[in-house]
Design an enzyme around this catalytic site. Structure first.
Site, mmCIF file in Angstrom:
data_model
loop_
_atom_site.group_PDB
_atom_site.id
_atom_site.type_symbol
_atom_site.label_atom_id
_atom_site.label_comp_id
_atom_site.label_asym_id
_atom_site.label_seq_id
_atom_site.Cartn_x
_atom_site.Cartn_y
_atom_site.Cartn_z
ATOM 1 N N GLY A 14 0.834 -1.209 0.000
ATOM 2 C CA GLY A 14 0.000 0.000 0.000
ATOM 3 C C GLY A 14 0.864 1.253 0.000
ATOM 4 O O GLY A 14 1.927 1.265 0.619
ATOM 5 N N ALA A 25 15.512 10.472 -0.608
ATOM 6 C CA ALA A 25 16.675 10.328 0.277
ATOM 7 C C ALA A 25 17.583 9.185 -0.175
ATOM 8 O O ALA A 25 18.808 9.305 -0.139
ATOM 9 C CB ALA A 25 16.206 10.099 1.714
ATOM 10 N N ARG A 75 0.908 -4.882 -5.825
ATOM 11 C CA ARG A 75 0.949 -6.147 -5.084
ATOM 12 C C ARG A 75 1.196 -7.207 -6.159
ATOM 13 O O ARG A 75 0.339 -7.431 -7.014
ATOM 14 C CB ARG A 75 -0.358 -6.365 -4.335
ATOM 15 C CG ARG A 75 -0.620 -5.237 -3.314
ATOM 16 C CD ARG A 75 -1.723 -5.590 -2.344
ATOM 17 N NE ARG A 75 -2.235 -4.402 -1.670
ATOM 18 C CZ ARG A 75 -1.758 -3.906 -0.532
ATOM 19 N NH1 ARG A 75 -0.757 -4.485 0.072
ATOM 20 N NH2 ARG A 75 -2.307 -2.829 0.004
ATOM 21 N N ASP A 106 5.169 -5.331 5.915
ATOM 22 C CA ASP A 106 5.786 -6.615 6.268
ATOM 23 C C ASP A 106 5.711 -7.647 5.148
ATOM 24 O O ASP A 106 6.601 -8.490 5.015
ATOM 25 C CB ASP A 106 5.238 -7.163 7.596
ATOM 26 C CG ASP A 106 3.727 -7.183 7.628
ATOM 27 O OD1 ASP A 106 3.101 -6.796 6.616
ATOM 28 O OD2 ASP A 106 3.168 -7.592 8.652
ATOM 29 N N GLY A 107 4.670 -7.570 4.319
ATOM 30 C CA GLY A 107 4.602 -8.468 3.156
ATOM 31 C C GLY A 107 5.774 -8.214 2.224
ATOM 32 O O GLY A 107 6.448 -9.157 1.770
ATOM 33 N N THR A 129 4.262 2.322 5.570
ATOM 34 C CA THR A 129 2.860 1.874 5.566
ATOM 35 C C THR A 129 2.093 2.729 6.560
ATOM 36 O O THR A 129 2.629 3.065 7.623
ATOM 37 C CB THR A 129 2.732 0.376 5.941
ATOM 38 O OG1 THR A 129 1.357 0.096 6.262
ATOM 39 C CG2 THR A 129 3.577 -0.008 7.142
ATOM 40 N N ILE A 130 0.864 3.070 6.213
ATOM 41 C CA ILE A 130 0.095 3.902 7.155
ATOM 42 C C ILE A 130 -0.311 3.107 8.396
ATOM 43 O O ILE A 130 -0.661 3.688 9.417
ATOM 44 C CB ILE A 130 -1.168 4.527 6.488
ATOM 45 C CG1 ILE A 130 -2.144 3.453 6.006
ATOM 46 C CG2 ILE A 130 -0.782 5.469 5.375
ATOM 47 C CD1 ILE A 130 -3.509 4.004 5.609
ATOM 48 N N ASP A 131 -0.235 1.769 8.311
ATOM 49 C CA ASP A 131 -0.802 0.932 9.386
ATOM 50 C C ASP A 131 0.020 0.897 10.677
ATOM 51 O O ASP A 131 -0.517 0.564 11.732
ATOM 52 C CB ASP A 131 -0.981 -0.509 8.890
ATOM 53 C CG ASP A 131 -1.898 -0.592 7.687
ATOM 54 O OD1 ASP A 131 -2.647 0.373 7.463
ATOM 55 O OD2 ASP A 131 -1.868 -1.607 6.979
ATOM 56 N N ASP A 133 2.031 -1.281 11.646
ATOM 57 C CA ASP A 133 1.929 -2.624 12.238
ATOM 58 C C ASP A 133 3.205 -3.431 12.044
ATOM 59 O O ASP A 133 3.144 -4.636 11.825
ATOM 60 C CB ASP A 133 0.731 -3.364 11.618
ATOM 61 C CG ASP A 133 0.858 -3.466 10.105
ATOM 62 O OD1 ASP A 133 1.690 -2.755 9.508
ATOM 63 O OD2 ASP A 133 0.115 -4.268 9.498
ATOM 64 N N ARG A 175 -6.200 -2.169 8.021
ATOM 65 C CA ARG A 175 -6.301 -3.614 7.745
ATOM 66 C C ARG A 175 -6.519 -4.395 9.037
ATOM 67 O O ARG A 175 -7.453 -4.133 9.764
ATOM 68 C CB ARG A 175 -5.065 -4.091 6.978
ATOM 69 C CG ARG A 175 -5.164 -3.691 5.521
ATOM 70 C CD ARG A 175 -4.588 -4.732 4.624
ATOM 71 N NE ARG A 175 -3.142 -4.800 4.765
ATOM 72 C CZ ARG A 175 -2.377 -5.594 4.039
ATOM 73 N NH1 ARG A 175 -2.920 -6.369 3.145
ATOM 74 N NH2 ARG A 175 -1.088 -5.596 4.202
#
Ligand code: ATP
Length: 329
Positions: A14, A25, A75, A106-107, A129-131, A133, A175
């Site tokens: 995502g 950078a 993806r 992480d994927g 990632t915005i999550d 996680d 998610r």
């Protein structure tokens, strides 16, 4: 003798605000350190199809403030196969790219680790990632901006909720993780939060709403994490509505607006620091690591570790929502 490295960079999974700042950078830092820089388009798909371009400093001009990713993201199903990863490695070898920076979740890191393991290509992961996680980092690039976007929207919803005494169920992204929901709920003074990490107990929620504050007098906000099932908030709201036909219940799904927009200063600076640290790590011969932020310092974590371990929600913050939203005399 200093071996000149050819460093490729891609974004995967995502998109998240701040990915462009990280790309900039990596590219600028590679060139500053005497390396060649290559942009790989559309995530791992671009590695497989060879959609790769030599990048110069000016290719990343004027992008630090832009959301999304100039490299596009994808993806890639094919990269999950050994044959797909072999094609990807062959393309890298053809151009002579000897190391890779992967900006993603992480994927994406699971894929990066396999590429490194199977084909000996050094990889450094930057958590984008915005999550939020991802184990091993306090923050991921894009999370802070996404939470601020959700807060801005909920502040507006609160005005109308209060004007009509309506109880709003607001669905935020994340998610299968509740980090965005929890932080947003605290920052907006929400009455409750529902996160995938804690089983939803509608009865408890109902009791809380009925006993601890009165949405008929002041409206209210329940923040719901999408939990891998966008739209599930409608079901939850319906269930509460069945038990409380006297409440005026509404649902708002914030959706993809949380992904876009200009990254805030935190994400821009984090991305800039991590992009530079990724190049340094490759120059130091690191083979398979992710960068993290711990106590304001950039740290290195083995990819193996970050993939295997799960980051957990802070239970004290969950408790804080209940304490602060309870309205007792
Ligand atoms: P986000 O958290 O923002 O969704 P993510 O990186 O976790 O980001 P995924 O869709 O899980 O997003 O993964 C991105 C890509 O990484 C996949 O499309 C696939 O190409 C690759 N990938 C994911 N898991 C694996 C795996 N187990 N093996 C090989 N490649 C993988």
């Amino acid at each position: 003798m200093n071996v000149v490295k050819k460093i490729g960079v891609l974004t995967s999974g995502g998109d998240a605000p701040g990915m462009n700042a990280a790309i900039r950078a990596v590219v600028r830092s590679s060139i500053y350190n005497g390396c060649e820089s290559y942009g790989i388009y559309s995530g791992y798909d671009g590695l497989i199809t060879g959609n790769i371009k030599r990048f110069y400093s000016t290719d990343v001009s004027n992008i630090i403030q832009r959301g999304g990713t100039i490299l596009k993201t994808a993806r890639s199903k094919e990269f999950k196969t050994e044959a797909g990863r072999t094609k990807a490695a062959e393309n890298l070898k053809k151009i002579g790219i000897d190391s890779l920076v992967v900006i993603g979740g992480d994927g994406s890191f699971a894929g990066a680790r396999l590429l490194s393991q199977e084909h000996g290509i050094p990889v450094v992961g930057i958590p984008g990632t915005i999550d939020n996680d991802i184990y091993g980092t306090d923050a991921t690039i894009g999370y802070d901006t996404a939470v601020n976007t959700a807060i801005e929207s909920i502040d507006k919803i609160k005005d109308t909720a209060s004007a009509h005494n309506r109880l709003f169920f607001v669905e935020v992204m994340g998610r299968d993780a509740g980090f965005i929901a929890l932080r947003t709920a605290i920052a907006t003074g929400a009455e409750a939060v529902l996160v995938p990490e804690v089983e939803i107990d509608i009865e408890k929620l109902n009791k809380f709403i009925a006993n601890e504050y009165d949405p008929k007098k002041s409206g209210g906000i329940v923040v719901v994490a999408e939990g891998g099932e966008p739209g599930r908030t409608y079901k939850i709201a319906e269930e509460v509505g069945r038990l409380h036909p006297d409440y005026q219940i509404r649902v708002a799904v914030l959706g993809h607006m949380q992904r876009g927009g200009s990254p805030n200063q935190f994400d821009r600076v984090l991305a800039s620091m991590m992009g530079n640290a990724a190049v340094q790590a490759l120059l130091d011969d690191q083979k398979s690591i992710m960068l993290g932020l711990r106590e304001k310092q950039i740290v290195q974590i083995p990819l193996n570790k970050t993939i295997k371990l799960e980051k957990s929600l802070n239970p004290e913050l969950l408790e804080l929502i209940t304490v602060l939203s309870t309205q007792r005399k």
